[in-house]
Scaffold this active site. Structure first.
Site, PDB file in Angstrom:
ATOM      1  N   HIS A 142       0.808  -1.221   0.000  1.00  0.00           N
ATOM      2  CA  HIS A 142       0.000   0.000   0.000  1.00  0.00           C
ATOM      3  C   HIS A 142       0.841   1.270   0.000  1.00  0.00           C
ATOM      4  O   HIS A 142       0.339   2.352  -0.291  1.00  0.00           O
ATOM      5  CB  HIS A 142      -0.988  -0.002   1.189  1.00  0.00           C
ATOM      6  CG  HIS A 142      -0.371   0.284   2.523  1.00  0.00           C
ATOM      7  ND1 HIS A 142      -0.032  -0.712   3.403  1.00  0.00           N
ATOM      8  CD2 HIS A 142      -0.045   1.448   3.130  1.00  0.00           C
ATOM      9  CE1 HIS A 142       0.463  -0.172   4.503  1.00  0.00           C
ATOM     10  NE2 HIS A 142       0.475   1.143   4.362  1.00  0.00           N
ATOM     11  N   ASP A 172       0.213  -7.572   1.405  1.00  0.00           N
ATOM     12  CA  ASP A 172       0.588  -6.168   1.589  1.00  0.00           C
ATOM     13  C   ASP A 172       2.105  -6.006   1.613  1.00  0.00           C
ATOM     14  O   ASP A 172       2.650  -5.189   2.363  1.00  0.00           O
ATOM     15  CB  ASP A 172      -0.019  -5.591   2.861  1.00  0.00           C
ATOM     16  CG  ASP A 172       0.076  -4.064   2.899  1.00  0.00           C
ATOM     17  OD1 ASP A 172       0.090  -3.446   1.821  1.00  0.00           O
ATOM     18  OD2 ASP A 172       0.148  -3.489   4.004  1.00  0.00           O
ATOM     19  N   GLY A 246       3.261   6.115   7.948  1.00  0.00           N
ATOM     20  CA  GLY A 246       4.647   6.445   7.608  1.00  0.00           C
ATOM     21  C   GLY A 246       5.607   5.394   8.125  1.00  0.00           C
ATOM     22  O   GLY A 246       6.677   5.179   7.560  1.00  0.00           O
ATOM     23  N   ASN A 247       5.248   4.715   9.233  1.00  0.00           N
ATOM     24  CA  ASN A 247       6.034   3.577   9.713  1.00  0.00           C
ATOM     25  C   ASN A 247       5.835   2.356   8.822  1.00  0.00           C
ATOM     26  O   ASN A 247       6.644   1.421   8.845  1.00  0.00           O
ATOM     27  CB  ASN A 247       5.630   3.187  11.132  1.00  0.00           C
ATOM     28  CG  ASN A 247       6.315   4.005  12.207  1.00  0.00           C
ATOM     29  OD1 ASN A 247       5.687   4.816  12.860  1.00  0.00           O
ATOM     30  ND2 ASN A 247       7.614   3.807  12.370  1.00  0.00           N
ATOM     31  N   SER A 248       4.746   2.347   8.060  1.00  0.00           N
ATOM     32  CA  SER A 248       4.438   1.188   7.216  1.00  0.00           C
ATOM     33  C   SER A 248       5.606   0.837   6.316  1.00  0.00           C
ATOM     34  O   SER A 248       6.157   1.688   5.623  1.00  0.00           O
ATOM     35  CB  SER A 248       3.205   1.483   6.361  1.00  0.00           C
ATOM     36  OG  SER A 248       2.044   1.543   7.149  1.00  0.00           O
ATOM     37  N   LEU A 303      -9.281 -21.446  -5.125  1.00  0.00           N
ATOM     38  CA  LEU A 303     -10.478 -22.228  -5.447  1.00  0.00           C
ATOM     39  C   LEU A 303     -11.219 -21.637  -6.640  1.00  0.00           C
ATOM     40  O   LEU A 303     -11.703 -22.359  -7.509  1.00  0.00           O
ATOM     41  CB  LEU A 303     -11.428 -22.281  -4.250  1.00  0.00           C
ATOM     42  CG  LEU A 303     -11.221 -23.368  -3.202  1.00  0.00           C
ATOM     43  CD1 LEU A 303     -12.268 -23.214  -2.110  1.00  0.00           C
ATOM     44  CD2 LEU A 303     -11.279 -24.758  -3.815  1.00  0.00           C
ATOM     45  N   GLY A 304     -11.325 -20.332  -6.639  1.00  0.00           N
ATOM     46  CA  GLY A 304     -12.052 -19.665  -7.713  1.00  0.00           C
ATOM     47  C   GLY A 304     -13.443 -19.211  -7.300  1.00  0.00           C
ATOM     48  O   GLY A 304     -14.356 -19.162  -8.127  1.00  0.00           O
TER      49      GLY A 304
END
Length: 394
Positions: A142, A172, A246-248, A303-304
């Protein structure tokens, strides 16, 4: 005269010519010897005192010469015995200080830039971890998602353009690269050894470059937390170390300076929660990062179907209700239909949607699994060949 009597006082008399008497008195040699010994003792004491004073002054001067306050030195500088000196700058540093010095240089700031009416503008920022000295950086998906341009600011202050190597929305995670060599790197640890209560240290750029390189600390609050965010289930480490926007993408470290997680999510203030930060455990991240490095993506069995957890008291059924079947998927090929309810997968009971992911994570693309479904009041078993995940824009 008897020699043994020499030590005694003895008077000798004689007659003078005029008939008078003369007299000589001898002093006792023993008393004279005592006097000499007394004088020698006093001299010895004086010499010993003077010698001791000189020796003591020399030792004090050598040992404590650095333990003095001077106009140019207002702090007390301690010294060790046996001539080995330790100055204030050499005092043992605590674990957090060591981690900050070791890992800090490998933490970068990442800017997500987009072209707008007024040219290139920042639309988001985050942090990253240099894990390969040739410029490879791990971060969150992200952080770089939707970017027209990604720039990286090194701990040295130098800013470089970056290319996206690969990204994985489900985990992520993403890998980007800058054109540089011999960069400082962080060491990935083993998150399976992490215990609740262990020291947790987060490094990153909370709220942007203005607070670059911020270090916060706390403990590991919980292991293997399962939280849902953006329709995806994450298995994460929970910590009370402050983690802000911002730490992400930055590291969560143990006290040895090893990365045990990649900071990713934080429960916001709208939930009135404080001290609850989350990090993707590094053991989960390692395989994803490798796949992104090798293939630019992560291939997972699928699986779909799209669905949701359901409980029907009327029919005494609990499982996953299928809302949609993806065309071309294994489920579509096997004849799975919308409104079917999955009761079991691979002989394991399914009570909620997250159970499907747990089961599928133990398989690979191409595996065939038995799926037990409920349809129109009847149960049936069908074999589904797992296909590759195909992301759907929803």
């Amino acid at each position: 005269m008897d020699d043994n009597k020499l030590g005694e006082v003895k008077d000798v008399k004689w007659k003078n010519i005029d008939g008078g008497e003369g007299k000589i008195k001898f002093r006792n040699r023993k008393n004279r010897g005592k006097l000499r010994n007394f004088i020698k003792g006093i001299a010895f004491i004086i010499i010993a005192a003077v010698s001791g004073g000189i020796s003591g002054a020399y030792v004090i001067d050598k040992k404590y010469s650095n333990k003095a306050y001077t106009p140019n030195n207002q702090s007390l500088i301690e010294s060790k015995e046996e001539g080995s000196q330790t100055r204030t700058g050499d005092i043992t540093k605590n674990a957090i200080t060591k981690v900050a010095e070791t890992v800090g240089p490998a933490v970068v700031g990442i800017s997500n830039r987009s072209e707008g009416f007024f040219g290139s503008q920042d639309i988001g920022s985050g942090s990253g971890i240099i894990f390969d000295s040739n410029g490879y950086i791990a971060t969150n998906n992200h952080v770089i998602e939707g970017a027209a341009k990604v720039t990286v600011k090194l701990s040295s202050g130098k800013t470089l353009d970056a290319t996206i190597v690969g990204s994985d929305p489900r985990s992520d995670l993403a890998v980007i690269k800058v054109d540089a060599q011999n960069l400082p790197t962080a060491k990935f640890g083993d998150s399976s050894k992490v215990k609740v209560g262990d020291t947790a240290i987060a490094i990153g750029n909370p709220l942007g470059e203005e607070f670059a390189g911020s270090v916060t600390s706390g403990i590991v609050s919980a292991l293997n937390r399962r939280i849902q965010y953006g329709g995806t289930i994450y298995k994460v480490l929970q910590t009370d170390a402050a983690i802000n926007p911002g730490n992400s993408g930055g590291p969560l470290c143990n006290e040895l300076g090893e990365v045990i997680g990649i900071n990713s999510l934080k429960i916001g203030t709208e939930q009135n929660a404080e001290g609850m930060g989350f990090a993707i455990s590094i053991n989960e991240a390692k395989s994803i990062i490798k796949s992104l490095m090798d293939y630019g993506k992560v291939s997972r069995p699928f699986l779909g179907i799209y669905g949701q957890s359901v409980v029907s008291e009327k029919n005494n059924i609990q499982g996953v209700y299928i809302r949609e079947v993806i065309a071309g998927s294994g489920a579509a090929a096997a004849g799975v239909k919308p409104t079917d309810i999955i009761l079991e997968l691979d002989k394991k009971k399914v009570t909620k949607f997250e159970d499907l992911s747990d089961i599928l994570d133990k398989h690979k693309i191409g595996d065939s699994v038995v799926c037990k479904i409920w349809r129109s009041g009847k149960t049936m078993e069908i074999n589904i060949t797992l296909s590759e995940v195909k992301e759907k824009n929803r």
